[in-house]
Design an enzyme around this catalytic site. Structure first.
Site, PDB file in Angstrom:
ATOM      1  N   GLU A  57      -9.926  11.057  12.778  1.00 34.38           N
ATOM      2  CA  GLU A  57      -9.000   9.905  13.308  1.00 34.38           C
ATOM      3  C   GLU A  57      -8.161  10.167  14.334  1.00 34.38           C
ATOM      4  O   GLU A  57      -7.418  11.010  14.422  1.00 34.38           O
ATOM      5  CB  GLU A  57      -8.084   9.298  12.017  1.00 34.38           C
ATOM      6  CG  GLU A  57      -7.367   8.198  12.299  1.00 34.38           C
ATOM      7  CD  GLU A  57      -6.907   7.663  10.752  1.00 34.38           C
ATOM      8  OE1 GLU A  57      -6.093   6.603  10.962  1.00 34.38           O
ATOM      9  OE2 GLU A  57      -6.829   8.287   9.966  1.00 34.38           O
ATOM     10  N   LYS A  77       0.826  -1.077  -0.101  1.00 33.24           N
ATOM     11  CA  LYS A  77       0.040   0.015  -0.135  1.00 33.24           C
ATOM     12  C   LYS A  77       0.791   1.172  -0.028  1.00 33.24           C
ATOM     13  O   LYS A  77       1.924   1.340   0.773  1.00 33.24           O
ATOM     14  CB  LYS A  77      -0.977  -0.051   1.268  1.00 33.24           C
ATOM     15  CG  LYS A  77      -1.901   1.242   1.318  1.00 33.24           C
ATOM     16  CD  LYS A  77      -2.395   1.334   2.685  1.00 33.24           C
ATOM     17  CE  LYS A  77      -3.491   2.673   2.818  1.00 33.24           C
ATOM     18  NZ  LYS A  77      -4.104   2.541   4.205  1.00 33.24           N
TER      19      LYS A  77
END
Length: 414
Positions: A207, A155
């Site tokens: 977050e 990723k």
């Protein structure tokens, strides 16, 4: 010393049972160049700079912060350390101990402000520079996919920025962000007094990188996202599709596994959900997992723990160093404080640190907003561009810049 009308009441951290002033009074005293960090449970409002800390992560930032807080506690009482740490481990942090600080318990509330924080003569057509341009961003996604296909990387997070030539009223923008998402990690960090640029880092992050209270530690990684839409039925269909998406669940698992691996050496007990849940912001659906544990040593500071997690695969990629190399090679600009961490820590080590996303760097005559997207096998360039456009909407909508929102997906410079 500031005047009586806007004086802040110096109080103990909420983690130590101190009685806090009423939230409305705290918010009503907010002035330009103050700093604020707000979560669903507590709010910190600060003014002035007593001490600064500009060490990089690589230069023992965690240790220096602990020594600074111990010295301040002995000399000046329980004033916290607050500010932001950049994405890069080699860049200087923007952290400081404020001259005055006040904590308020409870969810942050605000009476709100007019939708637009821009003068009317600037609303119609602000000049917007996109770096990288949307077409280049899609090429960056394609090249990232090539690297993933070649192996060695699972990723990588590609991001882009928009620099908007407009004057932004920071207190008014802060009011908008608090009103739109009172449970988010909303921050306005005035950097000039802490040896930083003459700018304010402001945003509303969904977050939580890490919070620590006593022996309890919590992290709430988000990874796997899809833009929301106005149609309620379609919006729910998208949410269900995200929760069932193998590609997004794989991306999410990479982040959760990395967070758990980083926290496990510090914890006697760590609870990691087996499957993600959904969390919504005004513009996005995200896959979410709440990881919580009990520390072996309750004196370990929240900043030290947060730095052990940073950067998570949610903002960098996996494995970290190869992903960081791809970002440096392809992205085309310096992230600075974007995708770093922002928050506070007290002398006992308690504190809250959010991931620095859904944010802007506001200068005197301009504002730069940022957004990124995680690229894994199966990602599509057009979809990743649309995701970043939706994420940019958090700040652009709060600024009243609907024209810029509409232009962010256009080819070239808006």
């Amino acid at each position: 010393m500031i005047g009586e009308t806007h004086a802040l009441t110096a109080v103990e951290s909420p983690n130590h049972g101190a009685r806090s002033p009423a939230t409305p009074a705290l918010l009503s005293s907010y002035l330009a160049h103050d700093s604020l960090f707000s979560s669903a449970t507590h709010q910190l409002h600060a003014r002035g700079v007593l001490e600064t800390l500009v060490h990089s992560i690589d230069a023992d930032l965690a240790g220096e912060s602990e020594r600074l807080l111990a010295r301040v506690a002995a000399d000046s009482g329980r004033l916290p350390l607050m500010g932001a740490v950049p994405f890069s481990a080699s860049e200087a942090s923007c952290l400081w101990v404020p001259s005055q600080a006040a904590f308020a318990a409870g969810r942050a509330r605000h009476r709100g402000a007019a939708l637009s924080s821009l003068p009317s003569d600037q609303k119609s057509a602000p000049r917007v520079e996109s770096v990288p341009a949307p077409a280049q961003f899609k090429r960056n996604v394609e090249r990232s996919l090539d690297r993933i296909h070649d192996g060695g990387i699972s990723k990588v997070v590609m991001s882009r920025s928009l620099r908007i030539a407009a004057r932004v009223d920071v207190p008014q923008l802060l009011a908008q962000l608090l009103t739109r998402a009172p449970g988010a990690y909303t921050f306005a960090m005035d950097l000039a007094g802490a040896a930083g640029p003459k700018a304010c880092l402001i945003g509303s992050s969904p977050e939580l990188l890490l919070s620590k209270r006593g022996a309890r530690v919590v992290s709430n990684p988000l990874a796997g996202s899809i833009p929301r839409v106005a149609d309620a039925e379609e919006d729910q269909r998208r949410a269900r599709g995200l929760l069932e998406s193998a590609k997004d669940r794989y991306e999410h698992a990479l982040v959760v596994d990395a967070v758990a691996a980083a926290l496990r050496p510090y914890c006697r007990d760590l609870r990691v959900p087996k499957t993600p849940s959904l969390v919504a912001t005004p513009t996005m659906w995200h896959l979410s997992s709440v990881v919580d544990g009990e520390l072996i040593d309750p004196n370990t500071s929240s900043l030290r723990l947060a730095l052990a997690l940073h950067p998570t695969p949610a903002v960098c990629g996996y494995p970290t160093e190869p992903a960081r190399g791809v970002i440096h090679e392809l992205e085309g600009y310096d992230r600075g404080l974007f995708t770093g961490l922002v928050g506070w820590c007290d002398a006992e080590g308690d504190g809250e640190w959010a991931v620095t996303i859904r944010c802007a760097m506001v200068e005197e005559d301009s504002a730069t907003v940022f957004a990124g997207a995680g690229i894994v096998a199966g990602s599509e360039p057009d979809a990743e561009l649309a995701e970043t456009t939706a994420k940019l909407g958090t700040m652009l909508n709060a600024m009243g810049l609907t024209q810029a929102v509409e232009a962010t997906g256009a080819e070239g410079t808006a």
